[in-house]
Design a protein around this motif. Structure first.
Motif, mmCIF file in Angstrom:
data_model
loop_
_atom_site.group_PDB
_atom_site.id
_atom_site.type_symbol
_atom_site.label_atom_id
_atom_site.label_comp_id
_atom_site.label_asym_id
_atom_site.label_seq_id
_atom_site.Cartn_x
_atom_site.Cartn_y
_atom_site.Cartn_z
ATOM 1 N N GLY A 399 1.455 -77.197 -4.495
ATOM 2 C CA GLY A 399 2.506 -76.275 -4.925
ATOM 3 C C GLY A 399 1.970 -74.997 -5.537
ATOM 4 N N THR A 400 0.702 -74.671 -5.276
ATOM 5 C CA THR A 400 0.101 -73.518 -5.951
ATOM 6 C C THR A 400 -0.264 -72.403 -4.962
ATOM 7 O OG1 THR A 400 -2.214 -74.146 -5.698
ATOM 8 C CG2 THR A 400 -1.003 -75.174 -7.508
ATOM 9 N N TYR A 401 -0.733 -71.308 -5.527
ATOM 10 C CA TYR A 401 -1.147 -70.170 -4.707
ATOM 11 C C TYR A 401 -2.389 -70.454 -3.874
ATOM 12 C CZ TYR A 401 2.279 -66.665 -5.692
ATOM 13 O OH TYR A 401 3.451 -65.961 -5.700
ATOM 14 N N PHE A 402 -3.078 -71.577 -4.164
ATOM 15 C CA PHE A 402 -4.231 -71.932 -3.330
ATOM 16 C C PHE A 402 -3.785 -72.132 -1.882
ATOM 17 C CE2 PHE A 402 -7.536 -74.577 -1.532
ATOM 18 C CZ PHE A 402 -8.698 -74.054 -2.074
ATOM 19 N N VAL A 403 -2.650 -72.780 -1.720
ATOM 20 C CA VAL A 403 -2.134 -73.018 -0.368
ATOM 21 C C VAL A 403 -1.709 -71.698 0.277
ATOM 22 C CG1 VAL A 403 -0.308 -74.155 0.954
ATOM 23 C CG2 VAL A 403 -1.431 -75.362 -0.899
ATOM 24 N N VAL A 404 -1.097 -70.835 -0.520
ATOM 25 C CA VAL A 404 -0.696 -69.520 0.015
ATOM 26 C C VAL A 404 -1.942 -68.774 0.520
ATOM 27 C CG1 VAL A 404 0.417 -67.326 -0.538
ATOM 28 C CG2 VAL A 404 1.244 -69.436 -1.583
ATOM 29 N N ALA A 405 -3.003 -68.820 -0.290
ATOM 30 C CA ALA A 405 -4.239 -68.144 0.116
ATOM 31 C C ALA A 405 -4.806 -68.773 1.384
ATOM 32 C CB ALA A 405 -5.260 -68.233 -1.017
ATOM 33 N N HIS A 406 -4.821 -70.107 1.425
ATOM 34 C CA HIS A 406 -5.388 -70.803 2.587
ATOM 35 C C HIS A 406 -4.678 -70.422 3.881
ATOM 36 C CE1 HIS A 406 -6.296 -73.886 5.506
ATOM 37 N NE2 HIS A 406 -5.036 -74.268 5.487
ATOM 38 N N PHE A 407 -3.353 -70.596 3.882
ATOM 39 C CA PHE A 407 -2.708 -70.403 5.199
ATOM 40 C C PHE A 407 -2.600 -68.939 5.587
ATOM 41 C CE2 PHE A 407 1.385 -70.999 2.746
ATOM 42 C CZ PHE A 407 1.996 -69.801 3.059
ATOM 43 N N HIS A 408 -2.610 -68.046 4.591
ATOM 44 C CA HIS A 408 -2.626 -66.633 4.974
ATOM 45 C C HIS A 408 -3.977 -66.246 5.561
ATOM 46 C CE1 HIS A 408 1.229 -66.033 2.838
ATOM 47 N NE2 HIS A 408 1.325 -64.983 3.629
ATOM 48 N N MET A 409 -5.059 -66.792 5.010
ATOM 49 C CA MET A 409 -6.375 -66.468 5.573
ATOM 50 C C MET A 409 -6.513 -67.031 6.987
ATOM 51 S SD MET A 409 -8.227 -64.649 3.535
ATOM 52 C CE MET A 409 -9.996 -64.816 3.471
ATOM 53 N N VAL A 410 -6.110 -68.304 7.162
ATOM 54 C CA VAL A 410 -6.438 -68.973 8.418
ATOM 55 C C VAL A 410 -5.436 -68.670 9.529
ATOM 56 C CG1 VAL A 410 -5.257 -71.208 8.103
ATOM 57 C CG2 VAL A 410 -7.465 -71.114 9.243
ATOM 58 N N MET A 411 -4.171 -68.525 9.201
ATOM 59 C CA MET A 411 -3.227 -68.254 10.296
ATOM 60 C C MET A 411 -2.409 -66.985 10.101
ATOM 61 S SD MET A 411 0.030 -70.792 10.413
ATOM 62 C CE MET A 411 0.613 -69.951 11.865
ATOM 63 N N GLY A 412 -2.743 -66.211 9.094
ATOM 64 C CA GLY A 412 -2.108 -64.912 8.937
ATOM 65 C C GLY A 412 -3.102 -63.811 9.254
ATOM 66 N N VAL A 413 -4.059 -63.668 8.362
ATOM 67 C CA VAL A 413 -5.023 -62.570 8.514
ATOM 68 C C VAL A 413 -5.900 -62.768 9.744
ATOM 69 C CG1 VAL A 413 -6.917 -61.352 7.420
ATOM 70 C CG2 VAL A 413 -5.028 -62.195 6.019
ATOM 71 N N ALA A 414 -6.455 -63.984 9.899
ATOM 72 C CA ALA A 414 -7.413 -64.194 10.994
ATOM 73 C C ALA A 414 -6.804 -63.872 12.370
ATOM 74 C CB ALA A 414 -7.967 -65.614 10.939
ATOM 75 N N PRO A 415 -5.655 -64.440 12.736
ATOM 76 C CA PRO A 415 -5.089 -64.083 14.042
ATOM 77 C C PRO A 415 -4.700 -62.604 14.142
ATOM 78 C CG PRO A 415 -4.001 -66.020 13.147
ATOM 79 C CD PRO A 415 -4.851 -65.474 12.059
ATOM 80 N N LEU A 416 -4.242 -62.019 13.025
ATOM 81 C CA LEU A 416 -3.877 -60.595 13.096
ATOM 82 C C LEU A 416 -5.102 -59.730 13.350
ATOM 83 C CD1 LEU A 416 -1.097 -60.202 10.389
ATOM 84 C CD2 LEU A 416 -0.899 -59.740 12.828
ATOM 85 N N LEU A 417 -6.240 -60.128 12.773
ATOM 86 C CA LEU A 417 -7.464 -59.369 13.054
ATOM 87 C C LEU A 417 -7.787 -59.425 14.550
ATOM 88 C CD1 LEU A 417 -9.626 -60.493 9.992
ATOM 89 C CD2 LEU A 417 -8.713 -58.211 10.389
ATOM 90 N N VAL A 418 -7.563 -60.589 15.148
ATOM 91 C CA VAL A 418 -7.822 -60.711 16.592
ATOM 92 C C VAL A 418 -6.823 -59.874 17.384
ATOM 93 C CG1 VAL A 418 -7.897 -62.309 18.533
ATOM 94 C CG2 VAL A 418 -8.835 -62.980 16.335
ATOM 95 N N ILE A 419 -5.574 -59.880 16.937
ATOM 96 C CA ILE A 419 -4.566 -59.069 17.636
ATOM 97 C C ILE A 419 -4.986 -57.599 17.610
ATOM 98 C CG2 ILE A 419 -2.229 -58.115 17.351
ATOM 99 C CD1 ILE A 419 -1.292 -60.964 16.780
ATOM 100 N N PHE A 420 -5.399 -57.128 16.439
ATOM 101 C CA PHE A 420 -5.846 -55.737 16.352
ATOM 102 C C PHE A 420 -7.050 -55.510 17.271
ATOM 103 C CE2 PHE A 420 -3.939 -55.817 11.883
ATOM 104 C CZ PHE A 420 -2.794 -55.167 12.289
ATOM 105 N N GLY A 421 -8.024 -56.420 17.183
ATOM 106 C CA GLY A 421 -9.215 -56.282 18.033
ATOM 107 C C GLY A 421 -8.835 -56.247 19.500
ATOM 108 N N GLY A 422 -7.919 -57.151 19.885
ATOM 109 C CA GLY A 422 -7.491 -57.214 21.280
ATOM 110 C C GLY A 422 -6.789 -55.943 21.713
ATOM 111 N N ILE A 423 -5.970 -55.391 20.814
ATOM 112 C CA ILE A 423 -5.256 -54.155 21.180
ATOM 113 C C ILE A 423 -6.246 -52.997 21.332
ATOM 114 C CG2 ILE A 423 -3.595 -52.437 20.348
ATOM 115 C CD1 ILE A 423 -1.948 -54.738 19.194
ATOM 116 N N TYR A 424 -7.198 -52.873 20.407
ATOM 117 C CA TYR A 424 -8.195 -51.805 20.549
ATOM 118 C C TYR A 424 -9.010 -51.988 21.832
ATOM 119 C CZ TYR A 424 -7.412 -49.829 15.896
ATOM 120 O OH TYR A 424 -6.859 -49.200 14.821
ATOM 121 N N HIS A 425 -9.248 -53.252 22.198
ATOM 122 C CA HIS A 425 -10.074 -53.537 23.373
ATOM 123 C C HIS A 425 -9.331 -53.238 24.671
ATOM 124 C CE1 HIS A 425 -13.249 -55.642 25.610
ATOM 125 N NE2 HIS A 425 -12.307 -56.279 26.261
#
Lengths: 591, 219
Positions: A399-425
């Motif tokens: 029930g803490t922000y640890f979970v918020v940090a975890h899922f934002h890193m792994v399925m928020g930021v990480a896939p978005l970085l790939v989306i950006f990379g893919g669009i630039y590519h």
């Protein structure tokens, strides 16, 4: 009929088309991909703005009086659902899937182009229904993105009137759209590959999208089932999920329903959803790393099987999201074990990306920067996932922000970085022009550093015990003043990162007319989508002559001859055959 | 948007191949697409069944007395499935210039397949009426709720199949051999719908609260 077009090797773009049939009611997979991408990005902007509103409240509580607790919960709910479903899923499958699959496997189009077109318009309808909930009485639902009953449909929860109904209807419509698209992607990969394009010669981008689509076709029905049943509980008084209870002093007519049943159904969809987003990202990042490091992907077959195994395992781990709901310890043991086992194929992929980079001719282009940033982010997010996969660690942290940090890193930021990379590519292939490099670098560094400054401190806040989903934190003695300062920093960084995304959108629009002319293959890539006779490719993709493939998509560097790469459809004498080419012999396949 | 390839142009003469015309890429794609869709529908109905078992293990679950109309429904769907299966066989054997008797036979079987499905839907509505007369309402108890929900979902899938059947019938009406693969797909979908219906019927008929509690380990 459109159907013939995709499968007829002689068909090409010789049909007069009006503006409407070319750009609006288009059956061309590339136009549909752009339609999907533009809609997803537009709705994603709404999602980002909602997150900024939440951060304003958390960073500067009480300053923005219009952010009431009710609205805060509505922002949370809509932000979560928009980003996971209407942005990430739609952009990876509808955007990248539509554009890449036919071009990468050498098809003229999707096998069911009319259904493909319908898929986009039904998706758009789902977005319109979702957005309509902002304008109805009571506003959108504030039940949290998991929509857990009983609270999601009871008075006291924001948007329990019309908002939750519109959310559920929108999800059901979205699932119909995803199914129509998914049928196309799977059938096109299985049926419409050009001569020589065996499954084990497909680029990993296609493999990632292919397996993610299969997961979507298996997983989304669970959301459909739970959505229909919750809708009936809300509108017609059934008790699928609703137990007998008293709400706001009133006895409800519900009896005997099982809220846990909803959780099981939701997470049977919800966990594969993580991989519906992650697997296309894995595939795309593999291709970006190989192209921009000028090196064959390390362990191609291992990479393919890792994607398949991750896909299989992802449907037997769902209950790790329910450890706090309580379950038989043996079940918890089973789900913790399967969760941790997923780390094995995932680690194989990470090692192979690292080994592809090892001694590569690394070009730090903008797509490559995003790809490397993904590696770091995904590893960090994955490691905190190992913490949370263990029941005894998950329960205090859940029930803490640890979970918020975890899922934002792994399925928020990480896939978005790939989306950006893919669009630039791939932007040069889509438009014929390069995105502005300087703006791209600014976009990358602010996004990369900014997201780390947002989510890294949240791990610390979570370990401190700071609970998530709270509107304000006054009066909690265990939360030190430093935590409030961190929240201010996070808010400032969230606003900064959001602002720089508008720079990215400006770059997309500006480069369309003013970007440097790209030429057909600016990255000197070997895969088939860069070998089209025209850039951007016209309807039908390949002109008169369908391509014939003689090798894999990773003939680079030492493997790639004097030109540093060998296109998949270059004549066989050019060399660059995949290491395991004998596996392709004897199947009527050029090799 | 693209060129329409006349059916006759893509269909090698049966005499030349010595058997049924080989499936075109278009037919193969449609066949794969249908298999994939059936996979999605299987996932959907399996999840409904899973939800049914879990819900029936709760304390308020009661056993449902199914109306006899459901047996009629089952017979009608079985008949439709058999009719379309036969229509496919006959259409595959038809020459490209079919005789009047061949044509009439295929048409009769095709129409019978569609009408049986429509009659099935009518019979299901009759069963609903019988349940309502017996005071089994949508919100009465979980078994009743699932009865209406499962039969409605199955009926919607079959109604979607009827759209495909109408398209198939219009294409294969004059040239059964050219449309044989389409009839085959229709027949396959009808068989699938029959299998799903039999599974739903068995679930509603025999998955008692006691059995559900035993499966869920809460007996």
């Amino acid at each position: 009929m459109a159907h013939d077009h995709a499968l007829d090797p002689h068909a090409h773009d010789a049909h007069p088309q009006s503006f409407w049939t070319r750009y609006v009611w288009s059956q061309d997979h590339k136009v549909i991909a752009v339609q999907y991408a533009c809609t997803a990005i537009a709705v994603g902007v709404v999602g980002v703005l909602l997150s900024n509103l939440m951060r304003l409240q958390l960073g500067f509580p009480g300053v923005f009086e219009f952010i009431t607790p009710e609205r805060y919960y509505q922002f949370i709910t809509m932000h979560g659902m928009i980003m996971v479903i209407y942005l990430l899923t739609a952009l990876f499958l509808g955007g990248f899937g539509n554009y890449m699959i036919p071009l990468m496997v050498g098809a003229r189009d999707m096998v069911f182009p009319y259904m493909n077109m319908l898929s986009f318009w039904v998706y758009l309808l789902s977005v319109v229904v979702l957005m309509a909930s902002f304008f109805v009485e009571g506003g959108p639902t504030g039940a949290g993105w998991t929509l857990y009953p009983p609270q999601s449909i009871l008075p006291g929860t924001p948007g329990y009137g019309h908002g939750i109904v519109l959310m559920l209807v929108s999800l059901l419509i979205f699932i119909v759209a995803t199914t129509m698209g998914g049928l196309n992607y799977v059938t096109t990969v299985l049926q419409a590959r050009c001569e020589g394009m065996t499954l084990m010669r497909m680029p990993l981008t296609v493999w990632g999208i292919f397996i993610a689509t299969i997961l979507a076709l298996i997983g989304f029905p669970a959301l459909f089932v739970s959505g229909v049943m919750l809708l009936l509980d809300r509108t017609l008084g059934t008790s699928f999920f609703m137990p007998a209870l008293v709400s706001m002093g009133q006895v409800t007519g519900y009896r005997g329903g099982s809220p846990l049943l909803f959780q099981h159904l939701f997470w049977f969809f919800g966990h594969p959803e993580v991989y519906i987003v992650a697997l296309p990202a894995f595939g795309i990042v593999s291709d970006l790393i190989s192209v921009h490091a000028r090196k064959s992907i390390f362990g191609y077959r291992m990479m393919v099987w890792a994607i398949v195994v991750i896909g299989l395992l992802s449907v037997v781990v769902w209950a790790h999201h329910m450890f706090v709901a309580g379950m038989n310890p043996w079940f918890a043991f089973f789900f913790a074990t399967t969760t941790l086992i997923i780390a094995v194929p995932t680690a194989i992929k990470v090692y192979n990306w690292a080994l592809t980079l090892w001694r590569g001719d690394i070009h730090l282009t903008v797509p490559m920067l995003f790809a490397i940033a993904f590696l770091c982010t995904f590893v960090i997010g994955g490691l905190t996932g190992l913490f949370l996969g263990n029941v005894s660690v998950d329960i205090p942290l859940s029930g803490t922000y640890f979970v918020v940090a975890h899922f934002h890193m792994v399925m928020g930021v990480a896939p978005l970085l790939v989306i950006f990379g893919g669009i630039y590519h791939w932007y040069p292939k889509v438009t014929g022009r390069m995105l502005d490099d300087r703006l791209g670098h600014i976009h990358f560094w602010v996004t990369f550093v900014g997201t780390y400054l947002i989510f890294f401190p949240m791990h610390y806040l979570g370990v401190l015990g700071m609970p998530r989903r709270y509107h304000h934190f006054e009066g909690y003695a265990f939360i030190p003043p430093s935590a409030h300062m961190l929240n201010e920093l996070i808010t400032v960084m969230a606003l900064t990162v959001a602002t720089v995304q508008f720079l990215f959108i400006f770059n997309l629009a500006w480069s369309l007319r003013h970007g440097r002319v790209a030429g057909p293959n600016p990255w000197r890539a070997a895969s088939l989508e860069w070998q089209t006779p025209q850039t951007p490719p016209v309807h039908g993709n390949w002109g008169e002559q369908m391509p014939v493939v003689y090798r894999w998509a990773y003939a680079y560097g030492a493997n790639g001859g004097p030109d540093d790469f060998i296109a998949q459809n270059a004549p066989p004498e050019a060399g660059g055959i995949e290491p395991d080419h004998r596996a392709h012999a004897g199947r009527g396949v050029p090799a | 948007m693209s060129a329409v390839i006349p059916a006759a142009a893509t269909l090698p003469p049966r005499a030349a191949t010595g058997g049924p015309p080989p499936r075109t890429p278009r037919g193969r794609a449609a066949s794969i697409g249908l298999w994939v869709f059936m996979g999605v529908a299987s996932s959907l109905f399996s999840l409904f069944a899973w939800a049914y078992v879990m819900r029936m293990s709760e304390g308020d679950a009661v056993r449902l007395d199914l109306p006899p109309q459901l047996l009629l429904s089952t017979s009608l769907l079985l008949a439709g499935s058999v009719a379309l299966g036969l229509a496919r066989s006959v259409a595959q054997e038809c020459p490209l210039a079919p005789s009047a008797s061949d044509l009439a036979r295929v048409r009769r079987l095709l129409v019978a397949g569609g009408l049986c499905a429509m009659a099935f839907l009518g019979s299901q509505l009759w069963a609903w009426q019988a349940m309502l007369s017996a005071q089994v309402l949508l919100a009465s108890h979980p078994a009743g709720s699932f009865f209406y929900l499962l039969t409605a979902m199955h009926g919607l899938h079959l109604a979607g199949g009827l759209v495909g059947w109408a398209w198939t019938a219009s294409v294969a009406w004059r040239q059964p051999a050219a449309g044989a693969w389409r009839i085959g797909l229709c027949a396959r979908y009808w068989h699938f719908m029959l299998a799903v219906w039999l599974a739903i019927y068995a679930l509603l008929r025999w998955m008692t609260p006691e059995a559900a509690r035993f499966i869920c380990g809460v007996a």
